[in-house]
Design an enzyme around this catalytic site. Sequence first.
Site, PDB file in Angstrom:
ATOM      1  N   ASP A  20      -5.934  27.719 -50.727  1.00 60.72           N
ATOM      2  CA  ASP A  20      -4.332  27.032 -49.799  1.00 60.72           C
ATOM      3  C   ASP A  20      -3.184  28.940 -50.053  1.00 60.72           C
ATOM      4  O   ASP A  20      -3.337  28.533 -48.199  1.00 60.72           O
ATOM      5  CB  ASP A  20      -3.403  26.525 -50.735  1.00 60.72           C
ATOM      6  CG  ASP A  20      -4.052  25.539 -51.717  1.00 60.72           C
ATOM      7  OD1 ASP A  20      -4.643  24.885 -52.800  1.00 60.72           O
ATOM      8  OD2 ASP A  20      -4.263  24.310 -50.391  1.00 60.72           O
ATOM      9  N   GLU A 276     -11.528  25.116 -47.771  1.00 63.21           N
ATOM     10  CA  GLU A 276     -11.275  25.149 -46.671  1.00 63.21           C
ATOM     11  C   GLU A 276     -11.427  26.652 -45.950  1.00 63.21           C
ATOM     12  O   GLU A 276     -11.896  26.929 -44.367  1.00 63.21           O
ATOM     13  CB  GLU A 276      -9.893  24.644 -45.994  1.00 63.21           C
ATOM     14  CG  GLU A 276      -9.308  24.191 -44.864  1.00 63.21           C
ATOM     15  CD  GLU A 276      -7.886  23.996 -44.350  1.00 63.21           C
ATOM     16  OE1 GLU A 276      -6.723  24.130 -43.602  1.00 63.21           O
ATOM     17  OE2 GLU A 276      -8.219  22.759 -45.285  1.00 63.21           O
TER      18      GLU A 276
END
Length: 380
Positions: A20, A276
């Site tokens: 994140d 990610e």
Amino acid sequence: MLQPKTRWDIFCTVVDNYGDIGVTWRLARQLVAEHALEVRLWVDDLRAFERLCPEIDIDVAQQWQQGVEVRHWPSDWVHTEAADVVIAAFACQLPSDYMDVMAEREKPPLWMNLDYLSAEDWVIGCHGLPSVKYKSVQKFFFFPGFQPGTGGLLRERGLLDQRRQFQHDRAAQRQFLQGLGIDRAADAQLISLFAYENTGLASWLDVLAADAMPTHLLVPEGRILGDVARWLGVETLSVGALHVRQALTVQVLPFVRQDQYDHLLWCCDFNAVRGEDSFVRAQWAGRPMLWHIYQQDEDIHLDKLDAFLALYTKGLSPAAAEATNGLWRAWNAGLPIAEQWLAARNHWPELHKNAEAWCLEQGLQADLAAALVQFYLNWI
């Protein structure tokens, strides 16, 4: 054209250690450097942020790093003026006091939920749609993605040219690797491994050790180290550890900052990545890769995995696509992958060509930061 003093607030709650904060820190820097915006990055865990940006002072609630105002997101919120654009990264919940301040503005801000990356078809239909509303403030969905009609991927200006120049400069690669203490044998394939815990790892290391081709496996500090240590038969692994088992050399690297990680990926012949941010950066490397997707309840992450594979393997021959699908699915199921690895190796030149073609195809789309700015311009 945006006014130079347009102010953006990005809120990030650190859920998965670095994914994140990795995305939001990269985005914040690009908005400042390439779009001349004033950006505040609100982070609830400065200690995790420190791994990506060692200059961070974890005891200081307000500081500037690379042009970005970094603010610690406190449990007891202090009054602050709301920005012109407010991004809630990965559906994090904004402080209620801040939401009230947003609603009190004469002109409400643009409020966007920057969602998780997915290749699923429904993303295109939902991207840019209005979501919930808080008083006078409307929130919008904003989805990164791989296809036109989505928000694209994070990609700094000139990144692909820098990558190509670096990959054609053997002296620059050698100098970079030596800076990390890596002495690569001339005939060894270089593989990076950054992954979550995985019971299928031992089978992969077995086949690499028994291979006729030597492999130098680079393992940055992370959650997979425990599995590597068990395979090596050692109690722990620390930075700098170097172990040789037959044709396989295993080396533990320090957790590197984002620009160094890019160069590491560019040096390697194959990259195993997780989450990610690392996943996207491996695609920009233009090299064959293996993605360990973040596990979600009821295995819904496997739908995301399959959706990406359908796009990524579209240009491959049926046999190469089958080998790639088999390798990725076995790895994400924690199953032995020796057979799937050998099958993929049979298509090595094709996989290399496909990785580069995929990279160039994605590079034709607007990058995520530019897409966010354009969405704001359209909104105003």
